[in-house]
Each structure stands twice: as C-alpha cells, then as structure tokens.
Design an enzyme around this catalytic site. Structure first.
Site, PDB file in Angstrom:
ATOM      1  N   ASP A   5       0.680 -14.228  15.846  1.00 62.35           N
ATOM      2  CA  ASP A   5       1.057 -15.250  16.833  1.00 62.35           C
ATOM      3  C   ASP A   5      -0.216 -15.985  17.238  1.00 62.35           C
ATOM      4  OD1 ASP A   5       3.379 -16.180  18.712  1.00 62.35           O
ATOM      5  OD2 ASP A   5       1.695 -15.927  20.060  1.00 62.35           O
ATOM      6  N   SER A   6      -0.020 -17.177  17.811  1.00 62.15           N
ATOM      7  CA  SER A   6      -1.194 -17.913  18.302  1.00 62.15           C
ATOM      8  C   SER A   6      -1.850 -17.150  19.461  1.00 62.15           C
ATOM      9  CB  SER A   6      -0.766 -19.298  18.773  1.00 62.15           C
ATOM     10  OG  SER A   6       0.132 -19.166  19.856  1.00 62.15           O
TER      11      SER A   6
ATOM     12  N   TYR B 254      -0.936 -23.450  19.922  1.00 63.21           N
ATOM     13  CA  TYR B 254      -0.705 -24.232  18.706  1.00 63.21           C
ATOM     14  C   TYR B 254       0.228 -25.423  18.971  1.00 63.21           C
ATOM     15  CZ  TYR B 254      -2.444 -20.643  15.380  1.00 63.21           C
ATOM     16  OH  TYR B 254      -3.209 -19.764  14.649  1.00 63.21           O
TER      17      TYR B 254
ATOM     18  N   CYS C 289       5.882 -16.354  15.729  1.00 59.33           N
ATOM     19  CA  CYS C 289       5.475 -17.557  16.441  1.00 59.33           C
ATOM     20  C   CYS C 289       6.357 -18.667  15.905  1.00 59.33           C
ATOM     21  CB  CYS C 289       3.995 -17.843  16.144  1.00 59.33           C
ATOM     22  SG  CYS C 289       3.379 -19.382  16.812  1.00 59.33           S
ATOM     23  N   ASN C 290       7.196 -19.241  16.751  1.00 58.83           N
ATOM     24  CA  ASN C 290       8.099 -20.301  16.291  1.00 58.83           C
ATOM     25  C   ASN C 290       7.330 -21.490  15.746  1.00 58.83           C
ATOM     26  OD1 ASN C 290      11.130 -19.837  17.402  1.00 58.83           O
ATOM     27  ND2 ASN C 290       9.616 -18.833  18.681  1.00 58.83           N
ATOM     28  N   THR C 291       6.214 -21.797  16.411  1.00 59.31           N
ATOM     29  CA  THR C 291       5.462 -22.983  16.024  1.00 59.31           C
ATOM     30  C   THR C 291       4.919 -22.814  14.606  1.00 59.31           C
ATOM     31  OG1 THR C 291       4.879 -23.186  18.347  1.00 59.31           O
ATOM     32  CG2 THR C 291       3.625 -24.524  16.804  1.00 59.31           C
TER      33      THR C 291
ATOM     34  N   GLU D 166      -0.174 -17.715  28.658  1.00 60.23           N
ATOM     35  CA  GLU D 166      -1.355 -17.142  27.993  1.00 60.23           C
ATOM     36  C   GLU D 166      -2.491 -16.932  28.998  1.00 60.23           C
ATOM     37  OE1 GLU D 166      -1.160 -16.636  24.463  1.00 60.23           O
ATOM     38  OE2 GLU D 166      -3.129 -15.703  24.568  1.00 60.23           O
TER      39      GLU D 166
ATOM     40  N   CYS E   8      10.232 -19.930  21.806  1.00 60.30           N
ATOM     41  CA  CYS E   8       8.780 -19.725  21.773  1.00 60.30           C
ATOM     42  C   CYS E   8       8.596 -18.292  22.253  1.00 60.30           C
ATOM     43  CB  CYS E   8       8.056 -20.706  22.692  1.00 60.30           C
ATOM     44  SG  CYS E   8       6.315 -20.284  22.973  1.00 60.30           S
ATOM     45  N   THR E   9       7.865 -17.513  21.471  1.00 59.33           N
ATOM     46  CA  THR E   9       7.795 -16.080  21.781  1.00 59.33           C
ATOM     47  C   THR E   9       7.153 -15.804  23.136  1.00 59.33           C
ATOM     48  OG1 THR E   9       5.777 -16.028  20.472  1.00 59.33           O
ATOM     49  CG2 THR E   9       7.812 -15.315  19.397  1.00 59.33           C
ATOM     50  N   HIS E  10       6.304 -16.720  23.590  1.00 57.86           N
ATOM     51  CA  HIS E  10       5.715 -16.551  24.919  1.00 57.86           C
ATOM     52  C   HIS E  10       6.795 -16.527  26.006  1.00 57.86           C
ATOM     53  CE1 HIS E  10       1.936 -17.615  22.935  1.00 57.86           C
ATOM     54  NE2 HIS E  10       1.280 -17.311  24.046  1.00 57.86           N
TER      55      HIS E  10
HETATM   56  N1  DGL Z   1       4.244 -18.346  20.844  1.00 50.51           N
HETATM   57  C1  DGL Z   1       4.298 -19.461  19.996  1.00 50.51           C
HETATM   58  C2  DGL Z   1       5.678 -19.889  19.616  1.00 50.51           C
HETATM   59  O1  DGL Z   1       6.543 -19.037  19.456  1.00 50.51           O
HETATM   60  C3  DGL Z   1       3.306 -20.573  20.148  1.00 50.51           C
HETATM   61  C4  DGL Z   1       2.844 -21.008  21.480  1.00 50.51           C
HETATM   62  C5  DGL Z   1       1.685 -21.968  21.285  1.00 50.51           C
HETATM   63  O2  DGL Z   1       0.683 -21.525  20.710  1.00 50.51           O
HETATM   64  O3  DGL Z   1       1.806 -23.133  21.669  1.00 50.51           O
HETATM   65  O4  DGL Z   1       5.946 -21.044  19.422  1.00 50.51           O
END
Ligand code: DGL
Length: 283
Positions: free
Chosen positions: A7-8, A39, A70-72, A172, A206-208
């Site tokens: 993940d980012s 990201y 990480c979806n992105t 984050e 988004c996993t966050h």
């Molecule tokens: N956690 C990530 C996602 O699932 C990326 C968040 C990011 O780095 O902007 O998209």
C-alpha cells in the site's frame, strides 16, 4: 516464501488484518511506501512506477504473491504491470510470481457475481434502482474502474463515485477525529446531493477509509450496508492460493512490516485499529 501486501501507506493494514485472520500460518511482508504517500493525487505514470518498485522490493524480499492492497495502485497500475512488466520479471527471478489486486474481489462482492460473468447487454435496459456510492482517491475515481466493471456485469446498479482528495493524507498523518469526521460528513453530503438522495450501499474504495469505517457509518443513513474490501479480498486470496499451489505462502506465521519512510512506531490511529502499536523496519 511469503505473501507481500503493498500500500502507499498504512491503509493496506486493514486488508493485511483480514488476510492474517484468514491465513494465520502464512508468512506476510507488508510494505508501506510512506516516502511517497499519498498516491491519490499523483499522475498515473508515477503511480505505475511507484507500484512496480514496491512489487520488486516484495519479490526481492522472497514473496511469491504480491497483493496490491491499495485501490489507487490496483486501479491505475495492476493491469499494465501484469501485461507489460511481470512476464519479464518472472524470467529474471526464475520462479513463479504474481501480482493481484483488491478491485476484482470488491466488484464480485458488490455485484454478487463471479468476475467471469458479463451481463447480456442486448437485453432491455432496466431502471437502475440500486444506487451504489463509492468513496475513493482522485486517481481511483478518474480511472472509473468501478463504474466500468460494475456496469459490464449489472445493468440495474447505478454507481456514483466521490473523490476524497485529502482524506488518505489526514488518516496517514493521524489527524484529530473531529477533522476526520468533518471531512467524511462533507463527502457523504456532497455525494448524496449529486445522487439526489443517500446511496443504498457504499464501498469504501480506499483502504485507508476502512480504518475510519465508523465515521462513514455515522455519516450515512443508519444501516446503510458497507461493502468491506478487506473481508472480500481475504476470501478471494485464500481461494486463489488453494487453486494455485505454485505460489507458496509460507508456513511460519511470520509478520514483517517495512516502510520506505521513517521506521518506528506507526500512528496512533493504526495502533487503536490494530489493538497494539506496530513497529516498521526501514525498507
Ligand atoms: N490506500 C490507498 C487506496 O486504497 C491510497 C491512498 C493514497 O495513497 O492516496 O487507494
């Protein structure tokens, strides 16, 4: 050998958590690219380059299978890396390796259909009564991956995406809960205004965001079903490993956490979500 989770930043820990519960004896290496997070506001080519570098690190650390949690990264880079980079890198490594993402299991969970299923698009158009809201980073929203893939499979589901430009960064950096709550409430209101009402279901794309799922639950009408990426992904990966014995997940129950950013304890939100502080090594 091991399973790599990428993940980012800390968001993929929500997926890692579910994977560990599902595959307790497997060895895991979690890589957070915190030197480059977030990201979500980056151009696509940068996301591809950073994701490839993360996969290389995890393969070089002995992982056979890398999960883009990480979806992105998955929505912008996965298909490209699978088609243009991975075949050559497999030859360099001289062993079977693969990269999978979290988009496919999420779409299977959202549609209730296996990935292979494609709707008969020649049929009558039906009114889309099932309104699915998706909260994600700007890069994931721009990719339109959820709209495109769900529309291919379910003609009766309307997908509305809401880009949340600053939310992953706030999570984050362990922003105060009041600030996170205000941001989530504003995004839920903005999406509901665009739809004309609240969505019937939602994906935290988004996993966050999974780490603050409670704030989304509070902002959405009570009882709105949330499609949980971590559980859907863990089930899909467990099934994949049963079918693909060539990728060895390890059997020592090892857990390594590495970061391209500052090593040490991760933020307090993660410690609360995880139940204890997590200590990361330098990548
Ligand atoms: N956690 C990530 C996602 O699932 C990326 C968040 C990011 O780095 O902007 O998209």
């Amino acid at each position: 050998m091991a399973i790599g989770v990428f993940d980012s930043g800390i968001g993929g820990l929500s997926v890692h958590h579910a994977l560990v519960a599902r595959l307790p004896t497997a060895d895991f290496v979690y890589l957070a690219d915190q030197a480059n997070t977030p990201y979500g506001g980056r151009p696509g080519e940068e996301i591809v380059d950073l994701t490839r570098a993360g996969c290389e690190r995890l393969f070089d650390a002995g992982c056979d299978l890398v999960i883009l949690a990480c979806n992105t990264a998955a929505s912008v880079a996965l298909r490209r890396l699978q088609q243009t980079w991975l075949p050559g890198y497999r030859r360099v490594l001289g062993r079977p390796v693969n990269v999978l993402g979290i988009i496919v299991p999420t779409i299977e969970a959202a549609t209730g259909l296996p990935w292979e299923h494609e709707a008969d698009l020649r049929g009558d158009k039906v009114e889309k009564l099932d309104v699915l809201g998706i909260f994600s980073t700007p890069a994931t929203t721009r990719s339109r991956v959820y709209e495109i893939e769900i529309d291919k499979r379910r003609q009766d589901v309307a997908v509305f995406s809401e880009a949340c430009p600053d939310l992953a960064r706030l999570i984050e950096t362990d922003a105060p809960e009041a600030e996170l709550r205000a941001a989530v409430t504003a995004h839920v209101s903005a999406l509901s205004r665009r739809i004309g009402r609240a969505p019937d279901r939602a994906i935290l794309g988004c996993t966050h965001y999974e780490i603050i799922a409670g704030l989304f639950r509070d902002a959405l009408p009570p009882g709105t079903p949330l499609i949980h990426q971590p559980a859907a992904t863990a089930d899909a990966i467990a099934l994949y490993l049963e079918r693909h014995r060539e990728y060895r997940p390890g059997e020592g129950g090892g857990r390594r956490f590495v970061t391209t950013g500052a090593p040490g304890a991760q933020n307090g939100l993660v410690a609360r979500f995880w139940g204890e502080p997590l200590v990361f090594d330098a990548a």
